[in-house]
Every structure is written in C-alpha cells, then in structure tokens.
Design a protein around this motif. Structure first.
Motif, PDB file in Angstrom:
ATOM      1  N   ASP A 185       5.272 -13.599  -5.080  1.00 38.02           N
ATOM      2  CA  ASP A 185       6.604 -13.690  -4.479  1.00 38.02           C
ATOM      3  C   ASP A 185       6.727 -12.884  -3.193  1.00 38.02           C
ATOM      4  O   ASP A 185       7.715 -13.033  -2.459  1.00 38.02           O
ATOM      5  CB  ASP A 185       7.672 -13.225  -5.470  1.00 38.02           C
ATOM      6  CG  ASP A 185       7.839 -14.178  -6.635  1.00 38.02           C
ATOM      7  OD1 ASP A 185       7.386 -15.338  -6.527  1.00 38.02           O
ATOM      8  OD2 ASP A 185       8.397 -13.759  -7.672  1.00 38.02           O
ATOM      9  N   ARG A 186       5.751 -12.046  -2.911  1.00 33.74           N
ATOM     10  CA  ARG A 186       5.769 -11.249  -1.688  1.00 33.74           C
ATOM     11  C   ARG A 186       4.842 -11.806  -0.603  1.00 33.74           C
ATOM     12  O   ARG A 186       4.791 -11.291   0.516  1.00 33.74           O
ATOM     13  CB  ARG A 186       5.343  -9.800  -2.010  1.00 33.74           C
ATOM     14  CG  ARG A 186       6.200  -9.100  -3.049  1.00 33.74           C
ATOM     15  CD  ARG A 186       7.599  -8.819  -2.535  1.00 33.74           C
ATOM     16  NE  ARG A 186       7.579  -7.937  -1.391  1.00 33.74           N
ATOM     17  CZ  ARG A 186       7.690  -6.606  -1.454  1.00 33.74           C
ATOM     18  NH1 ARG A 186       7.810  -6.011  -2.634  1.00 33.74           N
ATOM     19  NH2 ARG A 186       7.702  -5.875  -0.367  1.00 33.74           N
ATOM     20  N   ILE A 187       4.059 -12.830  -0.950  1.00 28.97           N
ATOM     21  CA  ILE A 187       3.039 -13.354  -0.034  1.00 28.97           C
ATOM     22  C   ILE A 187       3.647 -14.379   0.913  1.00 28.97           C
ATOM     23  O   ILE A 187       4.273 -15.353   0.479  1.00 28.97           O
ATOM     24  CB  ILE A 187       1.883 -13.994  -0.821  1.00 28.97           C
ATOM     25  CG1 ILE A 187       1.134 -12.942  -1.646  1.00 28.97           C
ATOM     26  CG2 ILE A 187       0.905 -14.707   0.128  1.00 28.97           C
ATOM     27  CD1 ILE A 187       0.149 -13.525  -2.641  1.00 28.97           C
ATOM     28  N   PRO A 203      10.495  -3.388   1.140  1.00 31.74           N
ATOM     29  CA  PRO A 203      10.992  -4.627   0.528  1.00 31.74           C
ATOM     30  C   PRO A 203      10.563  -5.869   1.313  1.00 31.74           C
ATOM     31  O   PRO A 203      10.215  -5.793   2.493  1.00 31.74           O
ATOM     32  CB  PRO A 203      12.511  -4.457   0.548  1.00 31.74           C
ATOM     33  CG  PRO A 203      12.772  -3.473   1.640  1.00 31.74           C
ATOM     34  CD  PRO A 203      11.578  -2.569   1.707  1.00 31.74           C
ATOM     35  N   HIS A 204      10.598  -7.005   0.633  1.00 23.32           N
ATOM     36  CA  HIS A 204      10.198  -8.260   1.260  1.00 23.32           C
ATOM     37  C   HIS A 204      11.092  -8.621   2.440  1.00 23.32           C
ATOM     38  O   HIS A 204      10.678  -9.320   3.355  1.00 23.32           O
ATOM     39  CB  HIS A 204      10.208  -9.382   0.221  1.00 23.32           C
ATOM     40  CG  HIS A 204       9.466 -10.606   0.647  1.00 23.32           C
ATOM     41  ND1 HIS A 204       9.875 -11.874   0.304  1.00 23.32           N
ATOM     42  CD2 HIS A 204       8.347 -10.774   1.391  1.00 23.32           C
ATOM     43  CE1 HIS A 204       9.035 -12.766   0.811  1.00 23.32           C
ATOM     44  NE2 HIS A 204       8.098 -12.129   1.471  1.00 23.32           N
ATOM     45  N   SER A 205      12.315  -8.149   2.421  1.00 22.06           N
ATOM     46  CA  SER A 205      13.203  -8.416   3.550  1.00 22.06           C
ATOM     47  C   SER A 205      12.711  -7.745   4.829  1.00 22.06           C
ATOM     48  O   SER A 205      13.023  -8.189   5.939  1.00 22.06           O
ATOM     49  CB  SER A 205      14.624  -7.935   3.230  1.00 22.06           C
ATOM     50  OG  SER A 205      14.620  -6.545   2.935  1.00 22.06           O
ATOM     51  N   VAL A 206      11.929  -6.683   4.695  1.00 27.60           N
ATOM     52  CA  VAL A 206      11.382  -5.969   5.854  1.00 27.60           C
ATOM     53  C   VAL A 206      10.063  -6.586   6.304  1.00 27.60           C
ATOM     54  O   VAL A 206       9.851  -6.837   7.492  1.00 27.60           O
ATOM     55  CB  VAL A 206      11.193  -4.472   5.528  1.00 27.60           C
ATOM     56  CG1 VAL A 206      10.439  -3.754   6.651  1.00 27.60           C
ATOM     57  CG2 VAL A 206      12.543  -3.828   5.287  1.00 27.60           C
ATOM     58  N   ALA A 207       9.155  -6.834   5.368  1.00 31.11           N
ATOM     59  CA  ALA A 207       7.851  -7.410   5.702  1.00 31.11           C
ATOM     60  C   ALA A 207       7.257  -8.054   4.464  1.00 31.11           C
ATOM     61  O   ALA A 207       7.470  -7.599   3.338  1.00 31.11           O
ATOM     62  CB  ALA A 207       6.902  -6.337   6.238  1.00 31.11           C
ATOM     63  N   TRP A 209       1.814   9.270   3.984  1.00 29.54           N
ATOM     64  CA  TRP A 209       2.151   7.928   3.514  1.00 29.54           C
ATOM     65  C   TRP A 209       3.550   7.522   3.992  1.00 29.54           C
ATOM     66  O   TRP A 209       3.734   6.414   4.513  1.00 29.54           O
ATOM     67  CB  TRP A 209       2.077   7.878   1.988  1.00 29.54           C
ATOM     68  CG  TRP A 209       2.497   6.553   1.420  1.00 29.54           C
ATOM     69  CD1 TRP A 209       3.755   6.186   1.041  1.00 29.54           C
ATOM     70  CD2 TRP A 209       1.647   5.410   1.195  1.00 29.54           C
ATOM     71  NE1 TRP A 209       3.763   4.888   0.587  1.00 29.54           N
ATOM     72  CE2 TRP A 209       2.492   4.391   0.665  1.00 29.54           C
ATOM     73  CE3 TRP A 209       0.305   5.155   1.368  1.00 29.54           C
ATOM     74  CZ2 TRP A 209       1.989   3.135   0.315  1.00 29.54           C
ATOM     75  CZ3 TRP A 209      -0.198   3.901   1.012  1.00 29.54           C
ATOM     76  CH2 TRP A 209       0.631   2.910   0.499  1.00 29.54           C
ATOM     77  N   GLN A 210       4.513   8.399   3.849  1.00 31.23           N
ATOM     78  CA  GLN A 210       5.869   8.058   4.255  1.00 31.23           C
ATOM     79  C   GLN A 210       5.973   7.870   5.769  1.00 31.23           C
ATOM     80  O   GLN A 210       6.747   7.024   6.235  1.00 31.23           O
ATOM     81  CB  GLN A 210       6.854   9.128   3.769  1.00 31.23           C
ATOM     82  CG  GLN A 210       7.058   9.114   2.257  1.00 31.23           C
ATOM     83  CD  GLN A 210       7.512   7.752   1.733  1.00 31.23           C
ATOM     84  OE1 GLN A 210       8.276   7.037   2.390  1.00 31.23           O
ATOM     85  NE2 GLN A 210       7.026   7.378   0.558  1.00 31.23           N
ATOM     86  N   ARG A 211       5.196   8.650   6.527  1.00 27.16           N
ATOM     87  CA  ARG A 211       5.192   8.440   7.974  1.00 27.16           C
ATOM     88  C   ARG A 211       4.627   7.056   8.305  1.00 27.16           C
ATOM     89  O   ARG A 211       5.167   6.339   9.141  1.00 27.16           O
ATOM     90  CB  ARG A 211       4.358   9.519   8.678  1.00 27.16           C
ATOM     91  CG  ARG A 211       4.500   9.449  10.205  1.00 27.16           C
ATOM     92  CD  ARG A 211       3.520  10.311  10.979  1.00 27.16           C
ATOM     93  NE  ARG A 211       3.450  11.667  10.446  1.00 27.16           N
ATOM     94  CZ  ARG A 211       2.376  12.162   9.843  1.00 27.16           C
ATOM     95  NH1 ARG A 211       1.288  11.415   9.669  1.00 27.16           N
ATOM     96  NH2 ARG A 211       2.378  13.399   9.404  1.00 27.16           N
ATOM     97  N   MET A 212       3.546   6.659   7.634  1.00 28.69           N
ATOM     98  CA  MET A 212       2.984   5.325   7.843  1.00 28.69           C
ATOM     99  C   MET A 212       3.998   4.237   7.475  1.00 28.69           C
ATOM    100  O   MET A 212       4.152   3.245   8.209  1.00 28.69           O
ATOM    101  CB  MET A 212       1.709   5.151   7.014  1.00 28.69           C
ATOM    102  CG  MET A 212       1.075   3.773   7.173  1.00 28.69           C
ATOM    103  SD  MET A 212      -0.407   3.552   6.146  1.00 28.69           S
ATOM    104  CE  MET A 212       0.333   3.552   4.488  1.00 28.69           C
ATOM    105  N   ILE A 213       4.698   4.417   6.365  1.00 26.14           N
ATOM    106  CA  ILE A 213       5.702   3.432   5.945  1.00 26.14           C
ATOM    107  C   ILE A 213       6.801   3.304   7.000  1.00 26.14           C
ATOM    108  O   ILE A 213       7.250   2.190   7.329  1.00 26.14           O
ATOM    109  CB  ILE A 213       6.292   3.821   4.572  1.00 26.14           C
ATOM    110  CG1 ILE A 213       5.229   3.689   3.474  1.00 26.14           C
ATOM    111  CG2 ILE A 213       7.523   2.984   4.253  1.00 26.14           C
ATOM    112  CD1 ILE A 213       4.723   2.289   3.241  1.00 26.14           C
ATOM    113  N   SER A 214       7.244   4.429   7.548  1.00 25.78           N
ATOM    114  CA  SER A 214       8.292   4.371   8.578  1.00 25.78           C
ATOM    115  C   SER A 214       7.766   3.675   9.830  1.00 25.78           C
ATOM    116  O   SER A 214       8.508   2.914  10.485  1.00 25.78           O
ATOM    117  CB  SER A 214       8.814   5.767   8.903  1.00 25.78           C
ATOM    118  OG  SER A 214       7.846   6.539   9.590  1.00 25.78           O
TER     119      SER A 214
END
Length: 306
Positions: A216-218, A187-191, A142-147
């Motif tokens: 708020d994230r859409i 975070p929303h600042s990233v995507a 999961w963390q690899r996918m997030i990165s």
C-alpha cells in the motif's frame, strides 16, 4: 494488470557522473530504444543533457520518455543538505519540462518520480548486505535524515513529481528494521516507496513478502536479479556494493535467484498498474555487454507474462 517497463543508465554502469569510463549518453539512449524500452531514468544529474530542450530532442530522436530522476547522495549530514536542495530543484524542474512516462496507473501515484536514496556513509557502504555488522544511525542522525527527506519530498511535489524513497544496499536505509522505521516516520502522503527486488534480496529480505507487507506504500518498483553464488562470495569477503557489482553480483532478469514468475503472480493478484524499471549495475568498462543483457531481461519478463 497494466505494467510499464523502463530501464536506467546504471545498466550501462552509469552511477557516478565523474567516472572516466562512462559510455556516451547517446549509446545508452540508442541501446535502450533498440532493446525495446520506451522510457528510461535520468541517471545521475549531468549525465544526460541538463538542458531540457536538448534532452527533449534526444529523447524524441529515440522514442523515449523519462520515468524518474534520482537523488543518490548523503542525506544525513547538514553540510550536504543545501546541495541536495539545489539538486532537487534541478532534477524536478527538468522532469517538469521534458517528455515523461505515461501516468496511467491504478491506486499508486503516477510518474514521473523522484527516487530518493541515502548513500554517502563510507562505513555503511563498506558493509552493504551485512545486517549484523552495519551500524545504524543514531536517533538524532536518523531524525535529521527524515527531516531532509521530508523537505526534498515537499519540493518535488511543487513540480508535480512524486517522491519515492528507495532502500539501497550500502545506504542508511537498507535493512528490514530501517525500512519499518522509515514508513512509521514518513507517511504515504509525504512520499511513497520505490522497492527494489535486488536490494531487498541483498539486505536479507525475501522480495515477495516485503512487497506484500508494504504494497500500500509502493508507487514505483525496481527489478534486479542477483547471482547468488557471487552474492555469497562478496558478502563473505565484505565487499562494498559497487565492487560487488563490478564482480557481477547483478545479472540479467531470469538468470538469478529471484523468482520472477512468482513476483508476476503476486503483482497480478494485487492488480499493480504502475511502472517497473529494470536495473543491472555493472562496471562501466563492461558497458558493451549492456545491450545484450537489457534486451534479455525485457524478453524474459515478457515471456513470464509482464
């Protein structure tokens, strides 16, 4: 409420660019315009012309713009990641050079978008919609996918393209627990998010509460409708998502289980100002029915106030 409605090549069965039964891209562009749309997604890379000048010519011929490109691939494995980096550059470079959708919006980030979808785990694909049977990624995977998603998002922003993550049936980000974990880790600042009413339903979520929880994230929305009788049948038979689509699990907007007048009321209450793309996945051998269905879906949405 200012809503812009687009469509996508998957409504003509275009998901795998190597499928030998795909309709000519000229048919998709012509019929999208004929049905009343003025914007469309790129679909899988290499389906529409990859040469920006040629694509611009074809889009102008039909009065269309591009609202988004899509990465739909294995985002977990390290071995596949260099190809995803190359694809991100190709897609976003293309989006920066062709006519793209109007950026008039409210609070959400404007078009064009890079829709980021993990898909490539055969076991997860086979168990689409099977909340209790689908095995979740290990913490390490999961963390690899997030990165990987974070790096793809960083590249997209260099081209002026807004990255949005799309939970998808049969992918490693599908169910409510995975969506919640995703928004905690990115975070929303990233995507942003591109939530899809059909995929929310497929994953066992009620679309309106899910849209409300993550509003708020859409930044971008996908609309589908689900034939509930077919859905229950394919889930009972444990069919993979694209086999289910070939059997008609997705239907024209207004013909299925999702309450679009209620969706419209919710979005009006929240003053959503962004783009919505209608999708209706199907077997490309049934693409001759696409013009009728995408026309009816748009007509229905207009009839309920979109």
């Amino acid at each position: 409420m200012t809503i812009h409605i687009a469509n996508a090549p998957c409504s003509w069965g275009v998901d795998d660019p190597k499928n030998p039964y795909l309709p000519p891209y000229e048919k998709v562009l012509k019929e999208a315009a004929q049905a009343g749309y003025n914007s469309i997604e790129l679909g899988p890379w290499t389906y529409l012309p990859t040469d920006a000048a040629l694509l611009t010519e074809k889009l102008k011929q039909h009065g269309l713009t591009i609202v988004a490109g899509t990465i739909f691939d294995d985002l977990v494995s390290e071995a596949n990641f260099p190809a995803m980096i190359e694809l991100t550059h190709n897609l976003c470079r293309n989006l920066s050079q062709v006519p793209t959708a109007t950026p008039t919006h409210g609070d959400n980030f404007p078009a064009p978008y890079l829709v980021i979808i993990d898909f490539g785990n055969a076991d997860r694909a086979r168990l689409a919609g099977q909340y209790h049977q689908a095995e979740r990624l290990s913490d390490h995977d999961w963390q690899r996918m997030i990165s990987h998603i974070t790096e793809i998002s960083r590249i997209a922003k260099e081209y002026g393209v807004r990255p949005v993550i799309h939970p998808h049936a049969g992918g490693s980000i599908e169910f409510a627990d995975e969506l919640e974990k995703l928004v905690q880790d990115i975070p929303h600042s990233v995507a942003g998010l591109c939530l899809d009413t059909g995929h929310l339903y497929y994953a066992g979520m009620d679309p309106i509460p899910a849209l409300a929880h993550y509003f708020d994230r859409i930044d971008y929305l996908h609309f589908k409708d689900v034939n509930d009788a077919v859905f229950r049948n394919v889930i009972a038979r444990e069919l993979d998502f694209f086999t289910a689509c070939a059997e008609g699990v997705m239907c024209p907007i207004g013909k299925g289980a999702i309450d679009y007048p209620a969706v419209r009321a919710f979005l009006a209450e929240r003053n959503y100002q962004g783009w919505i793309t209608i999708e209706q996945e199907r077997d490309p051998r049934n693409a001759d029915g696409s013009l009728h269905d995408v026309t009816e879906s748009l007509r229905y949405l207009h009839s309920v106030g979109f």
